[in-house]
Design an enzyme around this catalytic site. Structure first.
Site, PDB file in Angstrom:
ATOM      1  CG  ASP A 324      45.726  20.655  46.927  1.00  0.00           C
ATOM      2  OD1 ASP A 324      46.671  20.223  47.581  1.00  0.00           O
ATOM      3  OD2 ASP A 324      45.253  19.817  46.057  1.00  0.00           O
ATOM      4  CD  GLU A 325      40.797  20.037  46.251  1.00  0.00           C
ATOM      5  OE1 GLU A 325      39.857  20.187  45.368  1.00  0.00           O
ATOM      6  OE2 GLU A 325      41.486  18.971  46.183  1.00  0.00           O
TER       7      GLU A 325
HETATM    8  C1  NGO Z   1      42.150  19.609  42.148  1.00  0.00           C
HETATM    9  C2  NGO Z   1      42.412  18.820  43.293  1.00  0.00           C
HETATM   10  C3  NGO Z   1      43.126  17.234  43.228  1.00  0.00           C
HETATM   11  C4  NGO Z   1      42.328  16.704  42.049  1.00  0.00           C
HETATM   12  C5  NGO Z   1      41.987  17.487  40.576  1.00  0.00           C
HETATM   13  C6  NGO Z   1      41.370  16.916  39.746  1.00  0.00           C
HETATM   14  C7  NGO Z   1      44.245  20.485  42.797  1.00  0.00           C
HETATM   15  C8  NGO Z   1      45.130  21.213  43.090  1.00  0.00           C
HETATM   16  N1  NGO Z   1      43.614  19.680  43.877  1.00  0.00           N
HETATM   17  O1  NGO Z   1      43.219  20.199  41.746  1.00  0.00           O
HETATM   18  O2  NGO Z   1      43.166  16.647  44.239  1.00  0.00           O
HETATM   19  O3  NGO Z   1      42.988  15.418  41.598  1.00  0.00           O
HETATM   20  O4  NGO Z   1      41.659  18.693  40.977  1.00  0.00           O
HETATM   21  O5  NGO Z   1      41.075  17.419  38.464  1.00  0.00           O
END
Ligand code: NGO
Length: 511
Positions: A324-325
């Protein structure tokens, strides 16, 4: 006296007598079971549990038998013990596994309670454990010593809607001890959830010992959000968590998040950075700034070692690669990276799970994408043959606040009151993702704002039982107005277990 007057008199005497008799729970169908079973039938009598009640199990079911005995003894103060039996005894409690799917499927169970006998029969040991959880919910929260324990007679036939019913605990942003993780596992077990996903690494911390890369925990495990001391699980401690979960029919999914969310690893080993320099440890809550160096060979050697060591300790079929991200990894690097990581996971005998972004890589057969935010990614994954775990942030994130007054949690995906967390159907939420694509449901708890188990409890309860029910009970059988009355009965259970829960005004809590 006229005949009507005599009748009236007789009726009022009967009523008066009835109101003096102690209330016995003789209507099994009035029990507020969560998750709601497929069917419950009452037969209007009571089984009396007493010190002489025997718990008998078929050979192989001793562990579940002992779990039942321990839980019953905690509630009643009795000292019930477990024996094995080759056939159904005429008195007492009997746990039995047929080994065949039958009409209720492998995980289904039948709980039958008569005046003399309680039986749980199931296709497999998991089903038997679920039957035991249903039986435990028929008991009062606490019984005064010496008081008879009455269990309403009748039967429950039951099986789950989805085979995957999970929650996630982020032990990276704040570290939680083995005992705290065990408490979390107990929360899941009580509601027939069968998966615990552990988010074991992130920018702020690396939480599992890797023998071939010891600095990951030495350096990367030494802090957490806010600058606290962090921590990590030794391989023995991780195995202890796996074992404890397994006894409760729960599979652990380890997650090592990559290529982003990797600052703790990048701070531990300079060679994992493209410029060869270790980063500083990080204790803030920003996301998206870190990346493994995707074109260095050492990166894949590192991932190979990590996946191999963790997979060897993990009996479950899955390895979660995060994904993710990864805002600091160009997409042209991200795709081959994820492809290569998928191969590493598969060659270690595990199936890949990743957050919905990994759908941009290929191929996806036997992989599972975890929908959290992006519909396009998720439907792309489905088109490529992936299954989906439903964790929509706006519905299922346990770290979202209940409302604007909640003192813990975040609200980037919105507020999630208890009704909103419950009232959705995984199979109709995302256009293009339907029942046959969905493996199940998972409620993640990210821990930027929670530092200990009491704080965890406040965000988890009372929403967790709702997620358990979404995973277990068919959508036709679910309805908030009816569910909230059953949930109201569980407030006393939370209290008896010392759980600090959010007393939502939407639920008519029973005192
Ligand atoms: C997102 C992020 C996480 C954060 C979270 C907080 C995902 C999959 N990546 O979810 O790093 O902690 O939100 O709600």
């Amino acid at each position: 006296m006229r005949i009507n007057t005599i009748l009236l008199l007789a009726m009022s005497i009967t009523l008066a007598l009835l109101s003096c008799t102690p209330k016995t729970p003789t209507d099994l169908a009035k029990t507020g079971f969560i998750p709601k079973p497929v069917s419950v039938t009452s037969t209007g009598e009571a089984f009396i549990l007493k010190s002489s009640t025997g718990i008998f199990v078929q050979e192989g079911q001793q562990q579940t038998g002992q779990y039942l005995a321990d839980e019953l003894n905690k509630i009643t103060g009795l000292s019930l013990t477990v024996e094995t039996a080759t056939e159904t005894p005429s008195n007492g409690i009997y746990l039995f596994v047929s080994g065949e799917a039958g009409e209720l499927g492998m995980e289904g169970y039948e709980l039958t309670i008569s005046k003399k006998q309680i039986t749980v029969s199931a296709g497999n040991p998991a089903g038997c454990f679920y039957g035991v959880q249903t039986l435990l919910q028929t008991l009062p929260v606490k019984v005064n010593p010496g008081e008879p324990v009455e269990i309403a007679t009748g039967s429950v036939s039951d099986f789950p809607e989805y085979t995957f019913r999970g929650a996630m605990l982020d032990v990276a942003r704040h570290f939680f001890s083995v005992d705290e993780v065990k408490q979390f596992i107990d929360f899941l077990a009580a509601y027939k959830m069968n998966v615990l996903h552990l988010h074991l690494s992130d920018d702020q911390g690396w939480r599992i010992e890797i023998k071939s890369w010891p600095k990951l925990t030495e350096i990367g495990g030494s802090t957490e959000v806010g600058g606290g001391e962090g921590g990590f699980y030794t391989q023995e401690q991780y195995s202890e968590i796996v074992r404890y979960a397994h006894e409760r029919q729960i599979t652990i999914i380890p997650e090592i998040d990559m290529p982003g969310h990797t600052n703790a690893a990048l701070a531990s080993y300079p060679e994992l950075n493209c410029n060869g320099k270790a980063t500083e440890l990080y204790t803030g809550t920003e996301v998206g700034f870190s990346t493994l160096c995707t074109d260095k060979e050492i990166t894949y050697q590192f991932i190979g070692d990590v996946v191999r060591e963790i997979s060897a300790l993990t009996p479950g079929p899955w390895f979660h690669v995060g994904g993710d991200e990864s805002h600091s990894t160009p997409i042209e690097d991200y795709i081959p990276f994820v492809n290569r990581v998928q191969e590493i996971v598969v060659s270690n005998g595990k199936k890949v799970i990743g957050w919905d972004e990994i759908a941009n890589a290929a191929p996806m057969e036997n992989a599972t994408v975890q929908f959290w935010a992006d519909i396009k990614n998720t439907t792309l994954g489905v088109e490529k043959g992936a299954k989906v775990i439903m964790s929509p942030a706006a519905k299922a994130y346990l770290d979202m606040q209940y409302d604007s007054t909640t003192h813990l949690g975040l609200h980037w995906a919105g507020y999630i009151e208890v009704d909103a967390g419950y009232s959705w159907d995984p199979a109709t939420l995302v256009p293009g993702v339907s029942r046959e694509n969905i493996l199940g449901v998972e409620a993640p708890l990210w821990s930027e704002t929670v530092t200990n188990i009491d704080e965890v409890e406040y965000l988890v309860f009372p929403r967790l039982p709702g997620y358990a029910e979404i995973g277990w009970t068919s959508p036709e059988n679910r309805n908030w107005d009816e569910y909230k009355l059953r949930l109201a009965q569980h407030g006393k259970r939370f209290e008896a277990k010392g759980i600090d829960f959010y007393r939502s005004k939407l639920v008519p809590w029973e005192e």
